[in-house]
Scaffold this motif. Sequence first.
Motif, mmCIF file in Angstrom:
data_model
loop_
_atom_site.group_PDB
_atom_site.id
_atom_site.type_symbol
_atom_site.label_atom_id
_atom_site.label_comp_id
_atom_site.label_asym_id
_atom_site.label_seq_id
_atom_site.Cartn_x
_atom_site.Cartn_y
_atom_site.Cartn_z
ATOM 1 N N ARG A 277 36.168 33.641 36.957
ATOM 2 C CA ARG A 277 36.684 33.247 35.702
ATOM 3 C C ARG A 277 35.729 32.959 34.863
ATOM 4 N N ASP A 278 36.121 33.145 33.547
ATOM 5 C CA ASP A 278 35.433 32.348 32.538
ATOM 6 C C ASP A 278 35.261 30.625 32.684
ATOM 7 N N ILE A 279 33.930 30.082 32.470
ATOM 8 C CA ILE A 279 33.864 28.554 32.881
ATOM 9 C C ILE A 279 34.299 28.028 31.558
ATOM 10 N N PRO A 280 35.372 27.050 31.424
ATOM 11 C CA PRO A 280 35.505 26.358 30.223
ATOM 12 C C PRO A 280 34.521 25.512 29.818
ATOM 13 N N LYS A 281 34.328 25.280 28.421
ATOM 14 C CA LYS A 281 33.272 24.428 27.945
ATOM 15 C C LYS A 281 33.377 23.047 28.369
ATOM 16 N N GLY A 282 31.992 22.836 29.040
ATOM 17 C CA GLY A 282 31.939 21.570 29.427
ATOM 18 C C GLY A 282 32.189 21.170 30.891
ATOM 19 N N GLU A 283 32.786 22.279 31.703
ATOM 20 C CA GLU A 283 33.254 22.101 32.844
ATOM 21 C C GLU A 283 32.131 22.637 33.908
ATOM 22 N N PRO A 284 32.096 22.061 35.311
ATOM 23 C CA PRO A 284 31.184 22.477 36.288
ATOM 24 C C PRO A 284 31.138 23.821 36.559
ATOM 25 N N ARG A 285 30.271 24.460 37.263
ATOM 26 C CA ARG A 285 30.153 25.798 37.730
ATOM 27 C C ARG A 285 31.214 26.250 38.479
ATOM 28 N N ILE A 286 31.459 25.390 39.375
ATOM 29 C CA ILE A 286 32.702 25.928 40.354
ATOM 30 C C ILE A 286 33.833 26.295 39.886
ATOM 31 N N ALA A 287 34.359 25.896 38.456
ATOM 32 C CA ALA A 287 35.485 26.067 37.842
ATOM 33 C C ALA A 287 35.728 27.644 37.708
ATOM 34 N N GLN A 288 34.556 28.257 37.742
ATOM 35 C CA GLN A 288 34.522 30.006 37.736
ATOM 36 C C GLN A 288 35.660 30.399 38.998
ATOM 37 N N TRP A 289 35.549 29.666 39.930
ATOM 38 C CA TRP A 289 36.324 30.105 41.363
ATOM 39 C C TRP A 289 37.718 29.379 41.479
ATOM 40 N N ASP A 290 38.077 28.652 40.519
ATOM 41 C CA ASP A 290 39.438 28.133 40.376
ATOM 42 C C ASP A 290 40.668 29.061 40.859
ATOM 43 N N SER A 291 41.206 28.639 41.864
ATOM 44 C CA SER A 291 42.597 29.264 42.484
ATOM 45 C C SER A 291 42.253 30.833 42.707
ATOM 46 N N LEU A 292 41.303 31.390 42.856
ATOM 47 C CA LEU A 292 41.169 32.858 43.235
ATOM 48 C C LEU A 292 41.327 33.294 44.407
ATOM 49 N N GLN A 293 42.048 34.416 44.570
ATOM 50 C CA GLN A 293 42.223 35.174 45.850
ATOM 51 C C GLN A 293 41.232 36.010 45.975
ATOM 52 N N GLN A 294 41.032 36.423 47.300
ATOM 53 C CA GLN A 294 40.216 37.600 47.530
ATOM 54 C C GLN A 294 40.712 38.827 47.081
ATOM 55 N N ARG A 295 39.804 39.776 46.526
ATOM 56 C CA ARG A 295 40.167 41.132 45.827
ATOM 57 C C ARG A 295 40.873 41.937 46.966
ATOM 58 N N HIS A 296 40.489 42.046 48.262
ATOM 59 C CA HIS A 296 40.855 43.012 49.144
ATOM 60 C C HIS A 296 41.245 41.953 50.427
ATOM 61 N N LYS A 297 42.484 41.965 51.021
ATOM 62 C CA LYS A 297 42.535 40.974 52.214
ATOM 63 C C LYS A 297 41.929 41.810 53.478
ATOM 64 N N ASN A 298 41.927 43.094 53.615
ATOM 65 C CA ASN A 298 41.372 43.835 54.746
ATOM 66 C C ASN A 298 39.912 44.300 54.464
ATOM 67 N N VAL A 299 39.328 43.752 53.623
ATOM 68 C CA VAL A 299 38.055 44.213 53.220
ATOM 69 C C VAL A 299 37.071 43.997 54.456
ATOM 70 N N LYS A 300 36.159 45.004 54.551
ATOM 71 C CA LYS A 300 35.108 45.104 55.682
ATOM 72 C C LYS A 300 34.072 44.191 55.292
ATOM 73 N N LEU A 301 33.827 43.150 55.998
ATOM 74 C CA LEU A 301 32.826 42.309 55.488
ATOM 75 C C LEU A 301 31.398 42.518 56.158
ATOM 76 N N ARG A 302 30.692 42.997 54.935
ATOM 77 C CA ARG A 302 29.411 43.351 55.130
ATOM 78 C C ARG A 302 28.368 42.303 54.417
ATOM 79 N N PHE A 303 27.286 41.607 54.973
ATOM 80 C CA PHE A 303 26.754 40.892 54.494
ATOM 81 C C PHE A 303 25.336 41.080 54.207
ATOM 82 N N ASP A 304 25.556 42.004 53.056
ATOM 83 C CA ASP A 304 24.138 42.855 52.425
ATOM 84 C C ASP A 304 23.987 42.244 51.128
ATOM 85 N N ASP A 305 22.847 42.761 50.421
ATOM 86 C CA ASP A 305 22.625 42.437 49.072
ATOM 87 C C ASP A 305 22.842 41.041 48.744
ATOM 88 N N PHE A 306 22.135 40.054 49.597
ATOM 89 C CA PHE A 306 21.968 38.612 49.071
ATOM 90 C C PHE A 306 21.258 38.213 48.182
#
Length: 677
Positions: A277-306
């Motif tokens: 999400r867009d971070i509200p003005k004056g709020e901490p960085r973690i605000a961008q992940w507020d109440s978000l769900q994963q895009r794909h429930k059955n996504v294949k988890l590949r830990f690449d492009d770190f």
Amino acid sequence: MVSEKGHTFIKTHFLKPIATSSVAVAELPRQRLSVSSSPSELLKRLSSGKSLSGFWVAERRFVSWVGKMEALHEPTWRKAGIFEAIKASTYNITKNPSLLLSVSQKWCPETNSFVFPWGEATVTLEDVMVLLGFSVLGSPVSDSVHSSEMEDAVEKLEEAWEEKKAGHGMVREEPWTSRFFGRGDLEHEAFLVLWLSLYVFPAMRTRRSISKRVVPIAVRLARGERIALAPAVLAGVYKDLGQISGRCDGKLNLKSLLKLVQVWTWERFKDLRPKPRDIPKGEPRIAQWDSLQQRHKNVKLRFDDFEWRPYTKPLKNWNPLKVYVEEAKWVTVGKSLGAEFASFARCVRVSQLVGDGFVESYYPNRVAMQFGLGQDLPGLVTRHGDFTEKEAWDDYNKSLDGLKLYMPSRLASGSVTARYRDWWVKETTETLNARNRFDDDAVSPKVLPLSQVVQNLEKSFTATRSSMRRLANKDKIGELVKSLVSSRWKMKGAQEHDEEEEEEEEEDNMTIAQIRSRRKYSDADKAGGDVSEPLGKRRRKFQVMDSDDDSGSCQKLASVKIEERNEEYDETASNIQQMTKQVCDDEVNETGDTPGKRSMIADEAKKANCWLLEEREKKRCNEKRREDILEKLKLRNLSIKEKELKLEARIMEVEKTLRKIRESNTRGNKIKIEASA
């Protein structure tokens, strides 16, 4: 400068301790070869609301209380270093158990780091400071209150706690809030007790309840005392990751803010995150992940492009810390420099983290690229088991005044040394080979037992036996033989394709031992027999992806596993031919045993054999085509690598030119000033 071998020589800086000899090299992180709980059982436990209290949701009344206390005590919170932390706790992180389990299975408790094919990474004090807002500076959590006035406040709050506890065995959030919200002089302290109980040190509770142990901490914070909450929080996270990776058979006793691990994963792996999400003005960085769900429930988890340094990039309504400087420079740590630089110095120093009755080791020298520095062989350090809590805190809190600290540019991506690359590739390859030998001794490869193949063929031929009796001419018998062979291979291919698609989604996040074990029991159930006598063989190769470019990221050090299934083709084809001949011979005997009919059936068997030979030839052609494609890809990668080296040399030239321009401008300005004077 590029040598004949293709190594790029650049000036870089490392985090101590680094290895000064082959004897002084720290151990390579290793993952366990055996497990005691299945991934499905662990996932079930992590999905339970009773397992992860570190994901408590900030309810409306608490958020309202935060707003009231912020208006009254913001200066005190900033002085104590908890303003950002309290604001961050008002944002809710939706728990993703499958993501947590997948990344936790990469954890090595001996080194307190995640072990990926391309290198090591971990959650650091920097992550705790930026994402959750806790301070890495200050007094220890275990300190006691320092004055009689503070002792009186602690006593009153503990009396209130005992009063609300009566008859319940615990003090729940609602009665505590009702008792102090808008009432009395201890409202601020009571609010901090609630915040510490639920959003800093959430003990293992089935309900949202208040902890009596945090009362002294709340009283100290209410007086503006800065307390180093970050190391205590990170120690708890390390301990819980060790529990999950250990896969204990008992209940998971998770007491830390594991939401930090989930947010850390989202920040570092773009393919695994929801759209921020867009971070509200004056709020901490973690605000961008507020109440978000994963895009794909059955996504294949590949830990690449770190992403090694996500916090150096500005976001809308959020600016990076001052320590992420535009140009690299040396600074001397001291009171005049500011708290942020002293905090960064703590983040990059190997130390011991004191938790609630335990000590965990902190090894930033193993993940120097996360701080924009060069990665060399990590040196040996003292194990945390040799430290008491007091000794561990003294080690963490050593004075940094006068320390010369190198601050890399925020655009620096770090690099690895040639000896680190060789060490990582060699050691990880040996580890994987050892694990494969362990698996081969313990579990048979996944192949269909011979009894299963014969049983499937018999079922198919039995269904068509009556129709074969009615066929008297050569053409019809030939068509039936071909249809049987073709349908059998199509059925087998479709079955294997479906099984492979289902297994790939699970195997990506499972150890080799787990994959083999699951296949063993699956085959045993299907065959009803012993899987120790496999049909065919299975081979496994490991191709080391090496890079001569030392300035590239650790991801170029990956060891990529390539599994090749040995052809079951020949034996199965032979079985089909024998079964076909046997059935045809039986029919001839039943309808009349004549030499003409035997000759006719033999001709059809030869045709079927020719068809199988054609299929083998097609398969060999496909293998040749695959080899050609791999060779082209290899050449293409070499070309890309050469372009990268040229581009890096060009960038260095541009930077040199820019430095000259700046120096020239500086001299011109000095001349103008002197002239005007």
